[in-house]
Design an enzyme around this catalytic site. Structure first.
Site, PDB file in Angstrom:
ATOM      1  N   ASP A  13       0.863  -1.178   0.000  1.00 26.89           N
ATOM      2  CA  ASP A  13       0.000   0.000   0.000  1.00 26.89           C
ATOM      3  C   ASP A  13       0.900   1.227   0.000  1.00 26.89           C
ATOM      4  OD1 ASP A  13      -2.409   1.534   0.250  1.00 26.89           O
ATOM      5  OD2 ASP A  13      -1.898   1.870   2.346  1.00 26.89           O
ATOM      6  N   SER A  14       0.301   2.381  -0.258  1.00 31.86           N
ATOM      7  CA  SER A  14       1.056   3.630  -0.186  1.00 31.86           C
ATOM      8  C   SER A  14       1.528   3.902   1.245  1.00 31.86           C
ATOM      9  CB  SER A  14       0.181   4.782  -0.668  1.00 31.86           C
ATOM     10  OG  SER A  14      -1.019   4.802   0.079  1.00 31.86           O
ATOM     11  N   TYR A  45      -0.447   8.583  -2.261  1.00 29.51           N
ATOM     12  CA  TYR A  45      -0.511   8.342  -3.706  1.00 29.51           C
ATOM     13  C   TYR A  45      -1.724   9.050  -4.321  1.00 29.51           C
ATOM     14  CZ  TYR A  45       2.866   4.369  -3.629  1.00 29.51           C
ATOM     15  OH  TYR A  45       3.980   3.564  -3.520  1.00 29.51           O
ATOM     16  N   GLY A  46      -2.757   9.209  -3.498  1.00 29.73           N
ATOM     17  CA  GLY A  46      -4.057   9.659  -4.012  1.00 29.73           C
ATOM     18  C   GLY A  46      -4.069  11.045  -4.619  1.00 29.73           C
ATOM     19  N   CYS A  76      -3.663  -1.012  -2.243  1.00 25.02           N
ATOM     20  CA  CYS A  76      -3.905   0.408  -2.483  1.00 25.02           C
ATOM     21  C   CYS A  76      -4.803   0.592  -3.708  1.00 25.02           C
ATOM     22  CB  CYS A  76      -2.562   1.104  -2.712  1.00 25.02           C
ATOM     23  SG  CYS A  76      -2.711   2.857  -2.999  1.00 25.02           S
ATOM     24  N   ASN A  77      -5.968   1.179  -3.487  1.00 22.65           N
ATOM     25  CA  ASN A  77      -6.905   1.420  -4.595  1.00 22.65           C
ATOM     26  C   ASN A  77      -6.294   2.342  -5.646  1.00 22.65           C
ATOM     27  OD1 ASN A  77     -10.031   0.625  -3.728  1.00 22.65           O
ATOM     28  ND2 ASN A  77      -8.625   0.846  -2.021  1.00 22.65           N
ATOM     29  N   THR A  78      -5.570   3.365  -5.190  1.00 29.35           N
ATOM     30  CA  THR A  78      -4.990   4.326  -6.135  1.00 29.35           C
ATOM     31  C   THR A  78      -3.953   3.633  -7.013  1.00 29.35           C
ATOM     32  OG1 THR A  78      -5.314   6.043  -4.466  1.00 29.35           O
ATOM     33  CG2 THR A  78      -3.871   6.576  -6.297  1.00 29.35           C
ATOM     34  N   GLU A 155      -6.138   8.683   9.742  1.00 28.72           N
ATOM     35  CA  GLU A 155      -4.780   8.598  10.313  1.00 28.72           C
ATOM     36  C   GLU A 155      -4.681   9.359  11.633  1.00 28.72           C
ATOM     37  OE1 GLU A 155      -1.641   8.958   7.477  1.00 28.72           O
ATOM     38  OE2 GLU A 155      -2.410   7.202   6.427  1.00 28.72           O
ATOM     39  N   CYS A 185     -11.124   2.903  -0.937  1.00 29.81           N
ATOM     40  CA  CYS A 185      -9.860   3.411  -0.406  1.00 29.81           C
ATOM     41  C   CYS A 185      -9.534   2.588   0.835  1.00 29.81           C
ATOM     42  CB  CYS A 185      -9.988   4.892  -0.053  1.00 29.81           C
ATOM     43  SG  CYS A 185      -8.534   5.550   0.785  1.00 29.81           S
ATOM     44  N   THR A 186      -8.246   2.277   0.984  1.00 30.14           N
ATOM     45  CA  THR A 186      -7.810   1.430   2.093  1.00 30.14           C
ATOM     46  C   THR A 186      -8.287   1.909   3.467  1.00 30.14           C
ATOM     47  OG1 THR A 186      -5.814   2.777   1.987  1.00 30.14           O
ATOM     48  CG2 THR A 186      -5.700   0.534   1.074  1.00 30.14           C
ATOM     49  N   HIS A 187      -8.381   3.233   3.634  1.00 38.88           N
ATOM     50  CA  HIS A 187      -8.672   3.787   4.959  1.00 38.88           C
ATOM     51  C   HIS A 187     -10.161   3.763   5.332  1.00 38.88           C
ATOM     52  CE1 HIS A 187      -4.680   5.296   4.197  1.00 38.88           C
ATOM     53  NE2 HIS A 187      -4.601   5.918   5.357  1.00 38.88           N
TER      54      HIS A 187
HETATM   55  N1  DGL Z   1      -3.933   3.764  -0.006  1.00 43.53           N
HETATM   56  C1  DGL Z   1      -4.626   4.787  -0.763  1.00 43.53           C
HETATM   57  C2  DGL Z   1      -5.823   4.172  -1.493  1.00 43.53           C
HETATM   58  O1  DGL Z   1      -6.331   3.118  -1.157  1.00 43.53           O
HETATM   59  C3  DGL Z   1      -5.066   5.936   0.130  1.00 43.53           C
HETATM   60  C4  DGL Z   1      -3.938   6.748   0.726  1.00 43.53           C
HETATM   61  C5  DGL Z   1      -3.120   7.534  -0.294  1.00 43.53           C
HETATM   62  O2  DGL Z   1      -3.631   8.492  -0.904  1.00 43.53           O
HETATM   63  O3  DGL Z   1      -1.969   7.166  -0.496  1.00 43.53           O
HETATM   64  O4  DGL Z   1      -6.278   4.747  -2.448  1.00 43.53           O
END
Ligand code: DGL
Length: 269
Positions: A13-14, A45-46, A76-78, A155, A185-187
């Site tokens: 993940d990011s 990353y987003g 990571c979705n992004t 976070e 999104c992971t969060h």
């Molecule tokens: N992990 C990113 C996602 O799932 C979210 C956090 C980021 O922007 O890096 O898209």
């Protein structure tokens, strides 16, 4: 070289959000050893460009391959949105990603055929979720919304907080009459309660983390890669501070259950 079921599974993940995915994989596949890479040194990353995130994704997967993993999970979705299937299929091991898994789960859950997704700016801008859902359910209604403030709120640990609730109300004010919302999104799984409250419990929330764990299970079974020896260990690597990873990781997971190491980013490429 022949792949081997006793090798670990790599997850990246990011940053730390992908621990939501690790948690679901650990619940479903407790016999598997896991190597988690959080690229906190280059997160988020987003907010970055497609080209940058794609380049990072290649490096993240190469890093995990250098640790000898048998399969990779793009938590990571992004990263999944920017990488695309062709790139993910080019590494010689199965690579499972959240977007395909989340879209398949949403299509199974909807009864009205009106589906939505929320995610980072880059994920929503890519239109990848909409294409994936419409490939499975061409006539569906689709809603998409970038919710960039959700990541820092999670976070900060403000998972069930009135400020987070106000932000969610503002983002989701135009949600319309969808019956299914993908947490893209992971969060976002940490905000299930707040989002559920804001949508009045009328919208089914699809947790992509659960969906990708189920997909991984199917793929390992299909490829004869399931570990049958229960000596599972988890290792964490971060491209930023080990201490920061460990403390935020404990907030996310309760207990990490494994050591955290600084990633040797020389291994990138
Ligand atoms: N992990 C990113 C996602 O799932 C979210 C956090 C980021 O922007 O890096 O898209």
């Amino acid at each position: 070289m022949k792949n081997d079921s006793s090798k670990p599974i790599g997850i990246f993940d990011s940053g730390l959000g992908g621990l939501t995915v690790l948690k679901e994989i650990r619940n479903l596949l407790p016999d598997e050893s896991l190597i988690y890479f959080g690229d906190s040194g280059r997160a988020p990353y987003g907010t970055k460009s497609f080209e940058t995130v794609r380049a990072y994704t290649k490096e993240d997967i190469s890093f995990l391959l250098s640790k000898g993993v048998k399969a990779v999970v793009v938590a990571c979705n992004t990263a999944a949105a920017c990488a695309g299937r062709e790139l993910l299929d080019s590494f010689g091991v199965p690579v499972v990603e959240v977007i395909g898994a989340g879209s398949e789960a949403a299509v199974k859950v909807t009864t009205s055929g009106k589906i939505g997704v929320i995610g980072t700016t880059a994920t929503i801008k890519s239109g990848v979720y909409e294409r994936a859902v419409k490939a499975l359910l061409p006539d569906c209604g689709f809603y998409a919304k970038a919710c960039p403030l959700f990541v820092p709120l999670v976070e900060e640990g403000w998972w069930d907080d009135e400020i987070t609730c106000s932000v969610a109300k503002r983002y989701l004010s135009d949600i319309g009459d969808i019956d299914t919302l993908i947490l893209g999104c992971t969060h976002y799984p940490y905000l299930e309660k707040v989002i559920g409250d804001v949508t009045g419990g009328k919208v089914k929330l699809v947790n992509s983390a659960k969906a990708v764990a189920a997909k991984l299970d199917t793929i390992l079974e299909r490829d004869g890669l399931k570990n049958k020896n229960a000596n599972a260990v988890t290792e964490y690597y971060t491209s930023d501070s080990v201490e920061k990873f460990a403390s935020l990781g404990e907030l996310f997971l309760g207990e990490l259950g494994g050591d955290v190491f600084r990633a040797d980013t020389e291994a990138f490429s």
